[in-house]
Design a protein around this motif. Structure first.
Motif, short mmCIF file in Angstrom:
data_model
loop_
_atom_site.label_atom_id
_atom_site.label_comp_id
_atom_site.label_asym_id
_atom_site.label_seq_id
_atom_site.Cartn_x
_atom_site.Cartn_y
_atom_site.Cartn_z
N GLY A 69 0.79 -1.23 0.00
CA GLY A 69 0.00 0.00 0.00
C GLY A 69 0.82 1.27 0.00
O GLY A 69 0.25 2.37 0.06
N GLN A 70 2.15 1.15 -0.06
CA GLN A 70 3.02 2.33 -0.06
C GLN A 70 4.04 2.21 -1.19
O GLN A 70 5.21 1.93 -0.97
CB GLN A 70 3.74 2.46 1.31
CG GLN A 70 2.83 2.56 2.50
CD GLN A 70 2.09 3.89 2.54
OE1 GLN A 70 2.56 4.91 2.01
NE2 GLN A 70 0.91 3.89 3.15
N ASP A 71 3.56 2.45 -2.42
CA ASP A 71 4.43 2.29 -3.57
C ASP A 71 5.61 3.25 -3.53
O ASP A 71 6.69 2.94 -4.06
CB ASP A 71 3.64 2.51 -4.87
CG ASP A 71 2.61 1.40 -5.09
OD1 ASP A 71 2.75 0.34 -4.46
OD2 ASP A 71 1.67 1.62 -5.87
N ASN A 72 5.42 4.42 -2.92
CA ASN A 72 6.51 5.39 -2.87
C ASN A 72 7.64 4.95 -1.94
O ASN A 72 8.75 5.48 -2.02
CB ASN A 72 5.99 6.75 -2.40
CG ASN A 72 5.32 6.67 -1.04
OD1 ASN A 72 4.66 5.67 -0.72
ND2 ASN A 72 5.48 7.71 -0.23
N LEU A 73 7.36 3.97 -1.07
CA LEU A 73 8.41 3.46 -0.17
C LEU A 73 9.02 2.16 -0.69
O LEU A 73 10.09 1.76 -0.22
CB LEU A 73 7.83 3.22 1.22
CG LEU A 73 7.27 4.44 1.96
CD1 LEU A 73 6.74 4.04 3.33
CD2 LEU A 73 8.35 5.52 2.11
N SER A 74 8.38 1.52 -1.64
CA SER A 74 8.89 0.26 -2.20
C SER A 74 10.00 0.57 -3.20
O SER A 74 9.89 1.51 -4.00
CB SER A 74 7.77 -0.52 -2.89
OG SER A 74 6.74 -0.83 -1.97
N ARG A 75 11.06 -0.22 -3.17
CA ARG A 75 12.17 0.02 -4.09
C ARG A 75 13.17 -1.13 -4.04
O ARG A 75 13.08 -2.03 -3.20
CB ARG A 75 12.89 1.32 -3.72
CG ARG A 75 13.49 1.33 -2.32
CD ARG A 75 13.79 2.76 -1.88
NE ARG A 75 12.56 3.57 -1.95
CZ ARG A 75 12.53 4.82 -2.39
NH1 ARG A 75 13.63 5.41 -2.81
NH2 ARG A 75 11.41 5.50 -2.43
N GLU A 76 14.15 -1.06 -4.97
CA GLU A 76 15.28 -1.97 -4.97
C GLU A 76 16.50 -1.23 -4.44
O GLU A 76 16.79 -0.11 -4.88
CB GLU A 76 15.58 -2.50 -6.38
CG GLU A 76 14.49 -3.41 -6.94
CD GLU A 76 14.83 -3.95 -8.32
OE1 GLU A 76 15.86 -3.49 -8.89
OE2 GLU A 76 14.08 -4.79 -8.84
N VAL A 77 17.20 -1.84 -3.51
CA VAL A 77 18.37 -1.20 -2.92
C VAL A 77 19.50 -2.23 -2.82
O VAL A 77 19.26 -3.41 -2.56
CB VAL A 77 18.06 -0.64 -1.52
CG1 VAL A 77 17.12 0.56 -1.60
CG2 VAL A 77 17.45 -1.71 -0.62
N ARG A 78 20.71 -1.74 -3.02
CA ARG A 78 21.88 -2.62 -2.92
C ARG A 78 22.59 -2.39 -1.60
O ARG A 78 22.76 -1.25 -1.16
CB ARG A 78 22.85 -2.39 -4.08
CG ARG A 78 23.95 -3.44 -4.16
CD ARG A 78 24.80 -3.27 -5.41
NE ARG A 78 24.04 -3.47 -6.64
CZ ARG A 78 23.76 -4.65 -7.17
NH1 ARG A 78 24.19 -5.76 -6.56
NH2 ARG A 78 23.08 -4.74 -8.28
N VAL A 79 22.99 -3.46 -0.96
CA VAL A 79 23.70 -3.37 0.31
C VAL A 79 25.08 -2.79 0.05
O VAL A 79 25.82 -3.29 -0.81
CB VAL A 79 23.81 -4.75 0.99
CG1 VAL A 79 24.48 -4.63 2.35
CG2 VAL A 79 22.43 -5.39 1.13
N ASN A 80 25.45 -1.74 0.77
CA ASN A 80 26.74 -1.09 0.52
C ASN A 80 27.88 -1.81 1.24
O ASN A 80 27.69 -2.84 1.89
CB ASN A 80 26.69 0.39 0.91
CG ASN A 80 26.41 0.58 2.40
OD1 ASN A 80 26.69 -0.29 3.22
ND2 ASN A 80 25.89 1.75 2.76
N GLY A 81 29.08 -1.24 1.12
CA GLY A 81 30.26 -1.85 1.71
C GLY A 81 30.23 -1.94 3.21
O GLY A 81 30.98 -2.72 3.81
#
Length: 344
Positions: A69-81
């Motif tokens: 229900g919160q498309d603006n919070l859904s995303r793909e993120v890469r784990v950083n170093g």
């Protein structure tokens, strides 16, 4: 010199000799390498990502975050170093070392404490980090392999082509998983693997190879991590000489016994061989010793079928009389049935 022997006389009726010969002919040499290879392929083919529900997220993994229900919070993120991801509202979140379920719970706590009411969040790994492992020893294609995502010992062995099929290069009875000491200590969760020191910065997990590939001990199929070395030691070698059909070397594994070693060498030569066997080996102090046994007594269970050790020389004694008769018959052929060669 140490001798362990039973009656080795040359008596006995023809019927008894025929019965013994029949029993000896039924001894089939084991082919442990073929069995291991078949079991390995079966177990590796059954591997599924379902086994990785407890996979711990690491650096460079790409995660898909879905907030219902919160498309603006859904995303793909890469784990950083640093093992973190950055998300709207909550900022940086440490995720390295956590499972996807644990990350979901962590995000639900963070968003639920200030921003959302009863948030429903799903976390999935879209891309796994690249890892490199080395496979050495008695495998078909030893070398360094890049793997993506979680992989187990069986899968990595299958990637290396399984166990070596080259003569004299068969796998032994154990597998060594060598890894850095700062890697997760996965072996502590199993009682069937033992940890032995390998170097100041590594540890070696020694695993029973046959139990691993049989599937009877799934806890031995450990996850393989970046930088691991999977080493399959070569089987030991013994030599079978004298009155056998195919003298030469045999692989020592799976509690190989004297009767099995003779069978692997083609069995006793019916023309030159006898049932008297001498095992030559070195004791714990490096001194040579001899052990005398009789194959007929082993088959009759009157004598124990002794295990063969690495570097043993198993000599099937030849009969001087039978050799002389063989030479005479070769040089001066006689009518069939003019004499018979009895077994000694």
């Amino acid at each position: 010199m140490v001798f362990i022997s039973g009656p080795a006389g040359c008596g006995g009726t023809r019927a008894q000799q025929a019965l013994t010969a029949q029993a000896l002919s039924q001894i089939k040499p084991p082919d442990p390498n073929k069995d291991l290879q078949q079991q390995l392929l079966v177990q590796a083919s059954q591997a599924s990502l379902a086994q990785y529900k407890d996979y711990q997220v690491g650096r460079e993994d790409l995660l898909t975050i879905t907030v219902l229900g919160q498309d603006n919070l859904s995303r793909e993120v890469r784990v950083n170093g640093q093992g973190e991801i950055s998300l709207p509202l909550v900022g940086s979140v440490k995720v390295a070392g956590l499972t996807t379920r644990q990350i979901e719970q962590r995000l639900q706590e963070l968003y639920g404490s200030q921003y959302l009411v009863n948030p429903q969040i799903n976390v999935a790994v879209k891309e796994y980090q690249h890892q490199r492992v080395a496979v050495t020893g008695a495998v078909e294609k030893p070398g360094s392999y890049e793997i993506i995502g979680p992989r187990t010992l069986l899968e990595v062995l299958a990637m290396a082509g399984g166990f070596s099929s080259k003569p004299g290069s068969q796998a032994g009875d154990t597998l060594n998983l060598i890894r850095h000491q700062n890697a997760p200590d996965l072996a502590k969760s199993t009682k069937t693997a033992t940890i032995q020191p390998f170097s100041p910065k590594t540890e070696t997990i020694v695993i029973d190879l046959r139990r691993l590939v049989s599937g009877q001990a799934p806890e031995l199929n450990l996850p393989v991590k970046n930088g691991d070395v999977v080493h399959v030691p070569f089987a030991g070698t013994a030599y079978v000489l004298g009155g056998v059909r195919r003298p030469g070397q045999v692989s020592v594994k799976e509690n190989l016994t004297v009767s099995q070693a003779v069978a692997m060498a083609g069995g006793v030569d019916p023309i030159l061989g006898t049932y008297n066997i001498t095992i030559m080996r070195f004791d714990d102090q490096g001194k040579p010793m001899s052990i005398a046994v009789n194959l007929k007594d082993i088959v009759a269970r009157a004598d124990p079928d002794l295990p063969v050790k690495d570097n043993d020389v198993v000599v099937v004694n030849e009969s001087g009389l039978k050799r002389s008769l063989y030479i005479i018959r070769t040089l001066l052929p006689l009518p069939s049935g003019s004499y018979s060669m009895t077994s000694f």
